[in-house]
Design a protein around this motif. Structure first.
Motif, PDB file in Angstrom:
ATOM      1  N   GLY A 105       0.823  -1.196   0.000  1.00 31.18           N
ATOM      2  CA  GLY A 105       0.000   0.000   0.000  1.00 31.18           C
ATOM      3  C   GLY A 105       0.859   1.248   0.000  1.00 31.18           C
ATOM      4  N   GLU A 106       0.573   2.161   0.924  1.00 35.50           N
ATOM      5  CA  GLU A 106       1.363   3.385   1.045  1.00 35.50           C
ATOM      6  C   GLU A 106       2.545   3.192   1.994  1.00 35.50           C
ATOM      7  OE1 GLU A 106      -1.421   6.381   2.238  1.00 35.50           O
ATOM      8  OE2 GLU A 106      -2.789   5.919   0.589  1.00 35.50           O
ATOM      9  N   ASN A 152      -1.759   1.531   5.004  1.00 32.51           N
ATOM     10  CA  ASN A 152      -2.795   2.429   4.518  1.00 32.51           C
ATOM     11  C   ASN A 152      -2.947   2.259   3.013  1.00 32.51           C
ATOM     12  OD1 ASN A 152      -3.472   3.653   6.999  1.00 32.51           O
ATOM     13  ND2 ASN A 152      -1.689   4.990   6.874  1.00 32.51           N
ATOM     14  N   VAL A 153      -4.178   2.114   2.555  1.00 37.66           N
ATOM     15  CA  VAL A 153      -4.469   1.901   1.137  1.00 37.66           C
ATOM     16  C   VAL A 153      -5.614   2.814   0.717  1.00 37.66           C
ATOM     17  CG1 VAL A 153      -3.677  -0.495   1.115  1.00 37.66           C
ATOM     18  CG2 VAL A 153      -6.047   0.012   1.691  1.00 37.66           C
ATOM     19  N   SER A 154      -5.773   2.962  -0.592  1.00 36.24           N
ATOM     20  CA  SER A 154      -6.865   3.773  -1.128  1.00 36.24           C
ATOM     21  C   SER A 154      -7.652   2.965  -2.147  1.00 36.24           C
ATOM     22  CB  SER A 154      -6.323   5.045  -1.789  1.00 36.24           C
ATOM     23  OG  SER A 154      -5.656   5.853  -0.848  1.00 36.24           O
ATOM     24  N   SER A 155      -8.954   3.154  -2.152  1.00 36.60           N
ATOM     25  CA  SER A 155      -9.819   2.492  -3.118  1.00 36.60           C
ATOM     26  C   SER A 155     -10.845   3.492  -3.613  1.00 36.60           C
ATOM     27  CB  SER A 155     -10.528   1.297  -2.468  1.00 36.60           C
ATOM     28  OG  SER A 155     -11.504   0.759  -3.334  1.00 36.60           O
ATOM     29  N   ASP A 205     -10.575   6.605  -4.356  1.00 36.45           N
ATOM     30  CA  ASP A 205     -10.430   7.873  -3.640  1.00 36.45           C
ATOM     31  C   ASP A 205     -10.862   7.817  -2.178  1.00 36.45           C
ATOM     32  OD1 ASP A 205      -9.456   9.088  -5.945  1.00 36.45           O
ATOM     33  OD2 ASP A 205     -11.466   9.607  -6.634  1.00 36.45           O
ATOM     34  N   LYS A 206     -11.098   6.620  -1.637  1.00 39.15           N
ATOM     35  CA  LYS A 206     -11.435   6.493  -0.223  1.00 39.15           C
ATOM     36  C   LYS A 206     -10.283   5.801   0.494  1.00 39.15           C
ATOM     37  CE  LYS A 206     -15.039   5.095   3.018  1.00 39.15           C
ATOM     38  NZ  LYS A 206     -16.383   4.491   3.182  1.00 39.15           N
ATOM     39  N   ALA A 207      -9.874   6.345   1.640  1.00 38.70           N
ATOM     40  CA  ALA A 207      -8.718   5.824   2.370  1.00 38.70           C
ATOM     41  C   ALA A 207      -9.140   4.793   3.416  1.00 38.70           C
ATOM     42  CB  ALA A 207      -7.982   6.969   3.044  1.00 38.70           C
ATOM     43  N   THR A 232      -7.329   1.794   6.408  1.00 36.35           N
ATOM     44  CA  THR A 232      -6.179   1.212   7.085  1.00 36.35           C
ATOM     45  C   THR A 232      -6.441  -0.273   7.267  1.00 36.35           C
ATOM     46  OG1 THR A 232      -5.623   3.236   8.301  1.00 36.35           O
ATOM     47  CG2 THR A 232      -4.790   1.163   9.185  1.00 36.35           C
ATOM     48  N   ASN A 278     -10.455   4.485   9.142  1.00 35.24           N
ATOM     49  CA  ASN A 278     -11.326   3.481   8.514  1.00 35.24           C
ATOM     50  C   ASN A 278     -10.680   2.097   8.581  1.00 35.24           C
ATOM     51  OD1 ASN A 278     -13.204   5.504   7.709  1.00 35.24           O
ATOM     52  ND2 ASN A 278     -12.004   5.903   5.866  1.00 35.24           N
TER      53      ASN A 278
END
Length: 259
Positions: A106-107, A121-124, A126-128, A130, A229
């Motif tokens: 992820g990040e 932490n990842v994004s899908s 445009d929503k973040a 953890t 999240n």
């Protein structure tokens, strides 16, 4: 004389232990896949009102197969694995910018080897999120096979997770049970891995190789990523599946937008 040997042995062991506890390790990740196999496995959906740009498949293939550099920072039982970004002059295709990695970092990936916990932490869309979950317990099978990597004597180990076979090479002289990505659990730092999923239609192979090992005596303690999240890995997969189904439905209806 015997006392002298004991003192030398203790000093060597102590130095090796300190060396192994505070490290910066650089890896390079590479996906190996035949271009024809890749194109056969890809099934892009399109509609009359929303078509993928010309050259999109080539852009994805290039992103998948180009080498990617990662840095693993180790402080005692904690570590952080993060992709090292490069400045690229490549232009995106038709407004698309492609980024692809198989490390699951992820990040950035935080691991605690003692508690067997990882955080990323990842994004899908445009929503973040953890992802906070437990590391796998790899059933490593140790081998007598050896070789050298960067001057280190390394030993071979293999494991199977579901349909994926993993070959790892670890250095017993680097006394940390850590490695790139989510790999861990061997009696020494993992310097190289090769993994392949027998169910993968592309027949792709992922190789992660060490390119530098450096001692950092004044390394600062690793901070955990900020959490938002929070979901488990399985919960995040369900979110991704739901988003993908929604995206497919929108494309089939000719709606060229996303939430």
């Amino acid at each position: 004389m015997r006392l002298l040997y004991k003192l030398i042995a203790c000093t060597t062991l102590f130095t090796s232990s300190i060396f192994a506890q505070k490290l910066e390790v650089k890896y390079q990740e590479l996906m190996i896949v035949d271009k024809d196999d890749f194109k056969k496995s890809m099934k892009f959906e399109s509609s009359t009102s929303s078509k993928l740009p010309s050259g999109f498949e080539d852009q994805v293939y290039k992103s998948m197969t180009e080498p990617k550099d990662y840095l693993l920072t180790i402080f005692d039982n904690e570590s952080y694995y993060k992709k090292e970004e490069k400045i690229s002059n490549n232009q995106s295709t038709g407004g698309f910018s492609i980024s692809f990695s198989t490390s699951g970092a992820g990040e950035g990936l935080y691991k605690n080897i003692e508690t067997k916990q990882y955080i990323t932490n990842v994004s899908s869309f445009d929503k973040a999120f953890t992802i906070k979950d437990q590391l796998k317990n790899y059933d490593w099978k140790l081998s007598r096979e050896t070789k050298k990597i960067l001057g280190f004597d390394v030993k071979k180990a293999t494991a199977t997770v579901d349909s994926t076979t993993i070959v790892a090479w670890y250095a017993p002289s680097l006394a940390v049970k850590n490695g790139p990505g989510k790999y861990d659990g061997l009696p020494g730092l993992i310097l190289e891995t090769e993994s392949q999923d027998s169910k993968d239609k592309m027949n792709a192979k992922t190789v992660i190789r060490v390119i530098e090992v450096k001692e950092v005596p004044d390394l600062k303690k690793i901070d955990k990523p900020k959490e938002k999240n929070i979901v488990t890995n399985d919960e995040f997969k369900k979110v991704m599946d739901a988003q993908n189904e929604k995206f497919k439905k929108m494309r089939s209806e000719g709606v060229d937008r996303k939430d």
